[in-house]
Write an enzyme that holds these catalytic residues in place. Structure first.
Site, PDB file in Angstrom:
ATOM      1  N   GLU A   1       0.826  -1.351  -0.008  1.00  0.00           N
ATOM      2  CA  GLU A   1       0.200  -0.490  -0.106  1.00  0.00           C
ATOM      3  C   GLU A   1       1.278   1.323  -0.040  1.00  0.00           C
ATOM      4  OE1 GLU A   1      -4.054  -0.930   2.282  1.00  0.00           O
ATOM      5  OE2 GLU A   1      -2.799  -1.221   3.026  1.00  0.00           O
TER       6      GLU A   1
ATOM      7  N   GLU B   1      -4.020  -9.418   2.254  1.00  0.00           N
ATOM      8  CA  GLU B   1      -4.449  -9.543   3.678  1.00  0.00           C
ATOM      9  C   GLU B   1      -5.802 -10.645   3.724  1.00  0.00           C
ATOM     10  OE1 GLU B   1      -2.996  -5.379   3.468  1.00  0.00           O
ATOM     11  OE2 GLU B   1      -3.672  -7.283   2.634  1.00  0.00           O
TER      12      GLU B   1
END
Length: 265
Positions: A119, A140
């Site tokens: 990210e 995730e």
């Protein structure tokens, strides 16, 4: 103890995250990265910012799952409430400033780059990956969670919504070569930092007001600007570059007087 170090190479600020033994991002070093970024943005002599990892084979492994577990436990116990002030979190504050800053940023991805590390890299303007056997992506969902600071949204604006949705839903990660093929990174090279510094030198050589204008326009496109709106933005930014710096008329005059070779020098 600081996990973030900086040093300058001319007009380029190199910011390195080192968090042994695993190279996680956490709240503490996110706050340190935020301060390092703020300092680089405030320094007029710094024109480009390069981020890299300080551990062998690691850019940012991922966000510290132990901290995520602590948040989950606190939420389940009612000790904290969902939402709250986004700016109060150093992680969100770091991501927001990365996306808003006008100096160009480059991720020199010199190793594993997953979850929060991916990210963070997606917030950079340019991503250079080192050739090697490591993974990049957002896994995730394998833990029953999702990328929490905008990973899917940023990935969709980089590789397209269909591929981003597929990768995040599956928790699929890729190596450097596939990352290049799908557009997740811009280049794969033997040394990510060396190549990042070469590109940074090119960026630093260009007038900063023009680079900043290009970055602002790209950000508006990423934020969903329509073509009609974008054409108005381009006209406004173009006019601004003509008058925002005394360097522009000098460069235009030199171009006209020197044979009209825009690549000269």
């Amino acid at each position: 103890m600081s996990q973030v170090s900086t040093h300058d190479k001319g007009p380029v600020r190199i910011i390195t995250l080192t968090n042994p033994p695993r190279g996680y991002m956490n709240a503490a070093n996110a706050a340190q990265l935020l301060v390092a970024l703020q300092d680089a943005l405030a320094a007029p002599e710094i024109r480009v910012i390069v981020f890299t990892g300080g551990l062998p084979g690691v850019f940012i492994r991922h966000y510290d799952v132990g901290e995520i577990k602590a948040v989950a436990d606190a939420l389940r116990a009612g000790a904290i409430q969902p939402g709250g002030d986004r700016a109060a979190s150093p992680v969100y504050a770091l991501i927001d400033l990365m996306l808003a800053c006008e100096k160009p940023t480059i991720a020199a991805i010199n190793g594993i780059c997953m979850g929060g590390g991916c990210e963070f890299a997606l917030c950079c303007d340019i991503r250079i990956a080192e050739a090697g056997d490591f993974t990049i992506g957002l896994p995730e969902t394998r833990l029953g969670i999702i990328p929490g600071v905008g990973g899917l949204q940023l990935l969709a604006r980089t590789v397209g919504l269909s591929r981003a949705r597929e990768m995040v839903m599956r928790g699929r990660v890729v190596g450097p070569d596939e990352a290049l093929r799908i557009g997740l990174v811009d280049e794969v090279v033997p040394s990510a930092l060396d190549r990042a510094l070469e590109i940074a030198a090119e960026l630093a050589a260009n007038p900063p007001h023009a680079v900043a204008a290009a970055k602002r326009m790209a950000r508006q496109v990423a934020f969903g600007e329509t073509l009609e709106q974008g054409l108005l933005t381009a006209a406004t930014e173009f006019m601004g570059t003509l008058v925002d710096s005394d360097e522009t008329p000098k460069l235009i005059d030199a171009f006209l007087e020197g044979g009209e070779d825009i690549l000269a020098g």
